[in-house]
Scaffold this motif. Structure first.
Motif, PDB file in Angstrom:
ATOM      1  N   ASN A 158       6.840  46.293 -46.777  1.00 27.21           N
ATOM      2  CA  ASN A 158       6.611  47.738 -46.854  1.00 27.21           C
ATOM      3  C   ASN A 158       5.153  48.026 -47.172  1.00 27.21           C
ATOM      4  OD1 ASN A 158       6.718  50.532 -47.346  1.00 27.21           O
ATOM      5  ND2 ASN A 158       8.740  50.389 -48.317  1.00 27.21           N
ATOM      6  N   SER A 159       4.565  48.923 -46.385  1.00 20.03           N
ATOM      7  CA  SER A 159       3.263  49.497 -46.670  1.00 20.03           C
ATOM      8  C   SER A 159       3.254  50.858 -45.987  1.00 20.03           C
ATOM      9  CB  SER A 159       2.134  48.592 -46.158  1.00 20.03           C
ATOM     10  OG  SER A 159       0.875  49.148 -46.474  1.00 20.03           O
ATOM     11  N   GLY A 160       2.100  51.369 -45.659  1.00 19.22           N
ATOM     12  CA  GLY A 160       2.074  52.654 -44.984  1.00 19.22           C
ATOM     13  C   GLY A 160       0.656  53.138 -44.804  1.00 19.22           C
ATOM     14  N   GLN A 215       4.987  55.070 -41.626  1.00 21.68           N
ATOM     15  CA  GLN A 215       5.515  53.917 -42.349  1.00 21.68           C
ATOM     16  C   GLN A 215       5.089  52.590 -41.697  1.00 21.68           C
ATOM     17  OE1 GLN A 215       6.605  52.723 -44.993  1.00 21.68           O
ATOM     18  NE2 GLN A 215       8.820  52.422 -45.032  1.00 21.68           N
ATOM     19  N   VAL A 216       4.798  51.627 -42.541  1.00 20.92           N
ATOM     20  CA  VAL A 216       4.636  50.227 -42.133  1.00 20.92           C
ATOM     21  C   VAL A 216       5.763  49.448 -42.805  1.00 20.92           C
ATOM     22  CG1 VAL A 216       3.196  48.161 -42.413  1.00 20.92           C
ATOM     23  CG2 VAL A 216       2.142  50.351 -41.782  1.00 20.92           C
ATOM     24  N   GLU A 265       2.589  60.105 -44.451  1.00 18.19           N
ATOM     25  CA  GLU A 265       2.741  58.669 -44.180  1.00 18.19           C
ATOM     26  C   GLU A 265       3.330  58.347 -42.808  1.00 18.19           C
ATOM     27  OE1 GLU A 265       5.550  56.453 -46.595  1.00 18.19           O
ATOM     28  OE2 GLU A 265       4.594  54.538 -46.085  1.00 18.19           O
ATOM     29  N   HIS A 319       2.845  48.547 -51.647  1.00 14.62           N
ATOM     30  CA  HIS A 319       4.232  48.779 -52.060  1.00 14.62           C
ATOM     31  C   HIS A 319       4.792  47.552 -52.772  1.00 14.62           C
ATOM     32  CE1 HIS A 319       8.499  50.032 -51.661  1.00 14.62           C
ATOM     33  NE2 HIS A 319       8.034  51.228 -51.421  1.00 14.62           N
ATOM     34  N   GLN A 351      -0.959  51.793 -48.292  1.00 18.08           N
ATOM     35  CA  GLN A 351      -0.058  51.676 -49.444  1.00 18.08           C
ATOM     36  C   GLN A 351       0.110  50.222 -49.881  1.00 18.08           C
ATOM     37  OE1 GLN A 351       4.086  52.525 -48.551  1.00 18.08           O
ATOM     38  NE2 GLN A 351       4.317  53.646 -50.463  1.00 18.08           N
TER      39      GLN A 351
HETATM   40 MG    MG Z   1       5.736  52.717 -47.013  1.00 18.49          MG
END
Ligand code: MG
Length: 282
Positions: free
Chosen positions: A134-136, A146-147, A144, A246, A244
């Motif tokens: 998870n990132s973003g 999303q990643v 955001e 996360h 992000q």
């Molecule tokens: Mg995210």
């Protein structure tokens, strides 16, 4: 009054109609508020986008065009700030990797813009749903894209890779395998606010994931929220782009931005020259 047999028939018809939705039950929520599009935030019953194989990862990063602001070319984190000021992500094999030292923000601020970046989730898979890669990418630090490692990783539709998190899933799931490089090409039109702070036009986003269109000029309902409705609060015409952290080690490379003027104010026609008043009767 309906006879019991008819009621029973009607109930079984309703159960049949609901069966496809029930098959989509999975990670997600059934108690969150309802978005303007009729789905709950992170709706467990929202259909997950179909999978499309985008083909092999590019062997080389996509070169930045001449008018791009290059934010990361593999060498240093000079273009970013981090928690307590200094960007502290790890530099690994020409990439920067989130390492639980906090989000990164660009020192430069952007309004309407085109973004290219490449990302890879860990080759060794750990966790599931939102806890996997998870990132973003947050425009203005608040909107955001999303990643996530969405390769064979069921999660709620509005939280998978390339979702406008908590709002709109991508048209398809174009995710590559964990550890492979993936590309985002994003066009962001910043929201417009009136002088009194009222929203005049929402933010709009176009997202191409691994060469596949997954959002086209999609309006956003507001700043990204978790388990809550997004909303707008007026802000400056430009803001930072945030990556992000996360808690999962996600790598990024080849991050560049082209500033855009989507109102095309430079192309405005000149004001008409004043015409002499017509003299009637001639
Ligand atoms: Mg995210």
């Amino acid at each position: 009054m309906l006879r019991p047999a008819v009621v029973s028939l009607l109930l079984s018809a309703v159960a049949t109609a609901q069966a496809p939705a029930a098959q989509n039950q999975g990670p997600g929520y059934t108690d969150t508020p309802v978005l303007p599009n009729g789905w709950r935030v992170h709706d467990a019953a929202r259909p997950r986008p179909r999978v499309v194989d985008p083909g092999p990862a590019p062997s080389q990063p996509v070169p930045a065009p001449a008018d791009a602001v290059v934010l990361f070319d593999g060498r240093n984190l000079d273009a970013f700030t981090g928690r307590d000021g200094k960007a502290q992500w790890a530099l690994v094999e020409g990439a920067m990797e989130s390492n639980r030292t906090g989000d990164l923000e660009t020192k430069a601020h952007f309004g309407d813009c085109q973004v290219h970046l490449e990302w890879a989730t860990p080759a060794v898979v750990k966790g599931e749903s939102q806890g996997r890669g998870n990132s973003g990418v947050f425009f203005f630090g608040r909107y955001e894209v999303q990643v996530l490692d969405s390769y064979d990783n069921p999660t709620y539709a509005d939280g998978q890779a390339a979702a406008l998190y908590g709002q709109t899933p991508p048209l398809v799931n174009a995710c590559r395998k964990p550890g492979e490089w993936q590309t985002y090409d994003l066009v962001f039109r910043a929201p417009r606010f009136a002088a009194d702070g009222a929203l005049r036009e929402p933010a709009r986003v176009t997202v191409v994931h691994n060469g596949i269109l997954v959002h086209h000029d999609q309006p956003m309902f507001g700043a990204t929220a978790h388990r809550a409705l997004p909303s707008y609060r007026a802000h400056a015409a430009k803001g930072p782009i945030k990556l992000q952290d996360h808690g999962d080690p996600v790598r990024f490379r080849n991050f560049w931005v082209r500033e855009l003027d989507l109102d095309r104010s430079a192309d405005a026609a000149p004001a008409p020259a004043s015409q002499p008043a017509e003299t009637p009767g001639k």
